[in-house]
Write an enzyme that holds these catalytic residues in place. Sequence first.
Site, PDB file in Angstrom:
ATOM      1  N   PHE A  74      27.253   6.113  16.445  1.00  0.00           N
ATOM      2  CA  PHE A  74      26.427   5.035  15.901  1.00  0.00           C
ATOM      3  C   PHE A  74      25.960   4.040  16.959  1.00  0.00           C
ATOM      4  CE2 PHE A  74      29.946   5.908  12.753  1.00  0.00           C
ATOM      5  CZ  PHE A  74      29.290   6.974  12.161  1.00  0.00           C
ATOM      6  N   CYS A  75      25.741   4.505  18.182  1.00  0.00           N
ATOM      7  CA  CYS A  75      25.320   3.622  19.282  1.00  0.00           C
ATOM      8  C   CYS A  75      26.241   2.412  19.404  1.00  0.00           C
ATOM      9  CB  CYS A  75      23.872   3.168  19.102  1.00  0.00           C
ATOM     10  SG  CYS A  75      22.675   4.509  19.285  1.00  0.00           S
TER      11      CYS A  75
END
Length: 459
Positions: free
Chosen positions: A375-376
């Site tokens: 999710f970055c």
Amino acid sequence: MSVSTAALDPSVCAPLPVLGQDVTVPLVTGGEVTYAALDYAASAPALQRVWDDVAAYAPYYGSVHRGAGYLSQLSTDLFENSRRTVAEFLGCRPEDQVVFTRSTTDSLNLLAAAIPANCQVFVYETEHHASLLPWRDAQVTYLNAPRTPGQAVETLERALAGRDPYGPALVCVTGASNVTGELWPVRELAAAAHAHGARIVLDAAQLAPHHPVDIAELDVDWVAFSGHKLYAPFGSGVLAGRADWLQAAEPYLAGGGASRKVARRADGGVDVDWHTTAARHEAGSPNVIGVYSIASACKALTEAGFDNLVAREQELVSRVREGLAEVPEVQVLSLFGDDAPRVGVISFVVRGWNSSHFAAALSAEYGIGVRDGLFCAHPLVRTLLGSDPQDPGVCGAPEAEPGERSLNAIRVSFGAGTPDEHIDRFLRAVTELVREGAQWKYRTEDGRCVPDRGEAPQV
């Protein structure tokens, strides 16, 4: 910041109409089903209201700030009125500026380019990469992940107490985690920052679509968010807040629109007089449709009654958390614990499952769109999964076969347009996959788990 549903009745607020509600997708097991979009944290579906407003304006599209013709003047008015709408939506102070950008990432990189020389930046390792990484030219202090809101404030206060008291400083913090959905104590963090002579920027990418954001009430110096998470497509974002650092900095982009006057010098060079308004950092032809879509979304959320939208979303959050709690193999990820207030963003892992395999099965066999990966927010997810937060990881699915454990997670996210049926289907699918297994065979292809079209379904 807290979320309260007292005296609010979720039943009085139906889901807002969004595009794609009737889109059907094929199932690998046969037939079709209405698509359940449960990846709002990545990009929320466009509100129907936003799409209708943009469609009504499109025939009148013209060059902004450039032409004397009717369409150009109309487009310019629309653009500047959108700025005022966003300022009102965010509770901006009279002296604040609203700068339109491409995204939250663009907004925070703009601010990073505008901070004074020798600025000290304090940022938690729990941030999304959009707010973790832009500060490359500053003296950065990365703060360890706190395990309570109080610890978050204490960690910041200790770090600020040790800084150079005479130089500029900036704190960057998320409003709601893009991994756990948990709300951060923004007002308390802002008070701590200001008490030590620092400024604070709020990454509201995951907060603004789910919860009212008021710059004056929270006492933050800047807010950044993206249109595509606020039910507004077309690639636009916002940086709103104090004007002084922005006015003192060189334009983020040099070009037309940012300059008031350009003249040749006798020595052959060029003298430039830059704007001191928001236009200073909006060079080039503005994305008027993207900006208008954000303003339309702001109006739609306000007119729908944001408090009721929050109340309904909290009902969905409770249902998802309670449903996942009934499956012992599911572990929900959290920094602050089960009682922490949160928005409609929940990440989890399933014992015995590769997260990419699980997400692929939700899509292929149930028509449910979620996200799997890091999710970055690699350091945060690594910390939550109990692995080394310095492990670099990889965005997207790892090279792990279906059924193998992977060091990533699954994220389900929802919001103002989510029907109850999508939540019900998701919880049923999780239970069935854990209890009965996938109905189809899967394989890894280009780093993603996909149905194996050449194999018969599992019996």
